[in-house]
Structure formats: structure tokens, C-alpha cells
Design a protein around this motif. Structure first.
Motif, short mmCIF file in Angstrom:
data_model
loop_
_atom_site.label_atom_id
_atom_site.label_comp_id
_atom_site.label_asym_id
_atom_site.label_seq_id
_atom_site.Cartn_x
_atom_site.Cartn_y
_atom_site.Cartn_z
N ALA A 276 0.83 -1.21 0.00
CA ALA A 276 0.00 0.00 0.00
C ALA A 276 0.86 1.25 0.00
N THR A 277 1.97 1.23 0.74
CA THR A 277 2.87 2.39 0.78
C THR A 277 3.51 2.61 -0.58
N ILE A 278 3.92 1.52 -1.23
CA ILE A 278 4.52 1.63 -2.57
C ILE A 278 3.53 2.27 -3.54
N LEU A 279 2.30 1.75 -3.56
CA LEU A 279 1.31 2.27 -4.50
C LEU A 279 0.93 3.71 -4.16
N ASN A 280 0.85 4.04 -2.87
CA ASN A 280 0.57 5.43 -2.51
C ASN A 280 1.71 6.35 -2.90
N ALA B 293 -6.69 6.89 -15.89
CA ALA B 293 -6.88 5.45 -15.71
C ALA B 293 -5.88 4.88 -14.71
N ILE B 294 -4.64 5.38 -14.75
CA ILE B 294 -3.61 4.90 -13.81
C ILE B 294 -3.96 5.29 -12.38
N VAL B 295 -4.39 6.54 -12.19
CA VAL B 295 -4.80 6.99 -10.85
C VAL B 295 -5.93 6.12 -10.32
N ALA B 296 -6.91 5.85 -11.17
CA ALA B 296 -8.06 5.04 -10.75
C ALA B 296 -7.62 3.63 -10.39
N SER B 297 -6.73 3.05 -11.20
CA SER B 297 -6.28 1.68 -10.97
C SER B 297 -5.47 1.56 -9.68
N LEU B 298 -4.52 2.48 -9.48
CA LEU B 298 -3.71 2.44 -8.27
C LEU B 298 -4.56 2.71 -7.03
N SER B 299 -5.51 3.64 -7.15
CA SER B 299 -6.37 3.96 -6.02
C SER B 299 -7.25 2.77 -5.65
#
Length: 300
Positions: A38-42, A89-95
Motif C-alpha cells: 500500500a505504501t509503494i502504491l501510494n 486510468a492509472i490513478v483510478a487503478s492504483l487507487s
């Protein structure tokens, strides 16, 4: 805005205040810190939210005629619309991957005033984003997280190369290897554009360094070094990150000699060590140093 002046601007990074950037913990991230998925993706969302704001804002401000009248190719705005859609799309996917703990976008101060200054800024920020994505890849232990991050990285590298070369007529690469940046080095480069973030964002273990500037950089020549007023630069070292290599040069009389083999962009930090540049030694940063080269691979 010329690319060289943008790089000079990008190196004028102030120490980020707690109210201006995403909430951070008291300690810097280092090699012994456990970094979860979660920290990596954030962390990656810090850059994706920034880029999303950059493209959305510029496309909302400038029309097709504005792009053409500013001397940009007729097809450039349409491609930026595609990149903007990719970012959304990337923001939505990571979120979605992070869930309820995903960080939300901040307020941003983005220094573009025209389509051409926007494309110059997009070149710089997209390059920093690639370096950030590459730098965290070593921490991806979950196969699903690693696949998401790798897929995003390859697309972003295509974006960065396209913006640099066909649009801005600059170098699409700096060498055989891209430069990976550590958490806090990359975070410092992003933090300069953040002017405030939601108080509900989760606390992340990243912090920005005090400011560092390297002016009039030319390979093999001395360049002036300056840093935040509370940072001693004399006798310390500048570590230049370029590709997979780090070169250390001592600061003498407020000057540092730019490595003779510098080509393209490198990222520089002030360090107290002549052989180590990590959170235990870095005193200030990050200055972006650009040394142009032509289509024959010769410095200009």
C-alpha cells in the motif's frame, strides 16, 4: 520557457513544510524500513496525481489553436489528450488497488503559462515520474503489485520519450540505462509542486530535503553550488545520479566540477560522504543537471 531554464527552476527546491505536502512520518525512509504494498502504491500515486493535475489543467487552459499558435505540432494536443486519459486510468487503478487508504490529490503550483512551457514542464515531470517508478521497483515483492507497477512504468517511459523528442525536440534518453531514484530523492522533486494536501491523507514515511541549486552546468566545467541557508556545502560532496552509476565530486570554493562524461539529465544531491548517498548522508537536494547532446551522441 526553455528546457535549460526549466531545469534551473526545477533545481530551486525549497524544504517542504508539513502543511504543504502529504503528511509524513518523523523519520526518513531508508534501506532498513519495511515498505508495504500500500505504501509503494501510494508513493506512486504522489506522482500520478501530480501528472494528472498537470495534463488536466493544461488541456483545460489551452485550445488546439493555442498549441498551434505557440509553434507546437498540430497533432501534439491530441496526443496529450490520450496521455491525460492514461493518467486518469492509472490513478483510478492504483487507487482501487490501495482501497480506502489511497491518498487523494493535493493542490498544485505548476509553473506553466503557455502550451510550450507546459510541454517543457511535462517533459521534466514525466522523467522524474519514470525515475520514481523505477526506483521503487526493488521493493515490489507482491507479484500483482509488481505487475501493475511495471505496466505503468513502461507506458510512462513511452510518454516521457514522446514528449521529449517529437514535441520538444530534445533527447529521448540520457544513456543505455534510466536513472532510478530513491523514495526521498524522488519525493523531493515532486514536493516542490505541492501547495497543500487533504488532511485525511494517510501518513507516508517520506520527507523532502533542503534546497540545492547547481547553476550553469557544463560537462567538465565548474558550476556554482548553493543550498538552503542552514546547510554547509564547503568540503561536502555532490553525488550525481545518472543511469545506474553515481559519481561523487567534492565542493570546493562553492563550485563543483560537472562529471566529464555527463550527457542528458542527471540528478544531484549534497552528501557528507564521498562514496555514499542515502538518507544517512544526504544533506540537501535535488538539483536536476542537464547536458544536451545531438543526434550523433555528441555534447552540444
Amino acid at each position: 520557457m526553455k528546457f535549460t531554464s526549466l531545469i534551473a527552476y526545477a533545481s530551486l527546491i525549497s524544504a517542504a513544510s508539513a502543511s504543504a505536502v502529504p503528511k509524513v512520518s518523523d523519520s526518513s525512509t531508508n534501506s532498513s524500513t519495511v515498505i508495504g504494498d500500500a505504501t509503494i502504491l501510494n508513493f506512486l500515486l504522489i506522482f500520478e496525481n501530480l501528472e494528472n493535475a498537470l495534463y488536466t489543467g493544461a488541456l483545460g487552459s489551452f485550445t488546439q489553436d493555442d498549441f498551434i499558435n505557440d509553434g507546437l505540432p498540430t497533432w501534439s494536443r491530441g496526443r496529450f489528450e490520450q496521455i491525460s486519459a492514461h493518467e486518469q486510468a492509472i490513478v483510478a487503478s492504483l487507487s482501487d488497488a490501495v482501497g480506502s487508504n489511497a491518498i487523494q490529490a493535493c493542490n498544485y503550483s505548476l509553473p506553466y503559462t503557455s502550451p510550450s512551457s507546459f510541454t517543457e514542464l511535462a517533459e521534466f515531470i514525466s522523467g522524474v515520474s519514470v525515475a520514481a517508478h523505477l526506483g521503487v521497483s526493488q521493493y515490489n515483492t507482491n507479484s500483482e503489485t509488481a505487475t501493475i507497477a511495471a505496466s505503468v512504468l513502461s507506458t510512462k517511459a513511452r510518454h516521457a520519450a514522446w514528449i521529449a523528442a517529437p514535441v520538444n525536440k530534445h533527447n529521448a534518453w540520457s544513456g543505455a540505462f534510466d536513472t532510478p531514484l530513491s523514495f526521498n530523492v524522488a519525493y523531493t522533486l515532486a514536493a516542490q509542486y505541492m501547495s497543500g494536501c487533504p488532511s485525511t491523507n494517510p501518513s507516508l514515511p517520506f520527507t523532502a530535503y533542503p534546497s540545492l541549486t547547481i547553476a550553469n552546468a557544463t560537462a567538465g566545467q565548474s558550476a556554482a553550488v548553493s543550498a538552503a541557508s542552514n546547510v554547509t556545502i564547503e568540503g561536502q560532496y555532490i553525488a550525481f545520479f545518472s543511469g545506474l552509476s553515481t559519481t561523487f565530486v567534492q565542493v570546493q570554493e562553492g563550485q563543483v566540477v560537472i562529471p566529464n562524461d555527463s550527457m542528458g539529465i542527471s540528478y544531484a544531491v549534497l552528501t557528507s560522504s564521498k562514496s555514499l548517498a542515502d538518507d544517512s548522508t544526504i544533506m540537501a537536494g535535488v538539483a536536476a543537471v542537464q547536458v544536451d547532446f545531438n543526434s550523433y551522441g555528441l555534447r552540444e
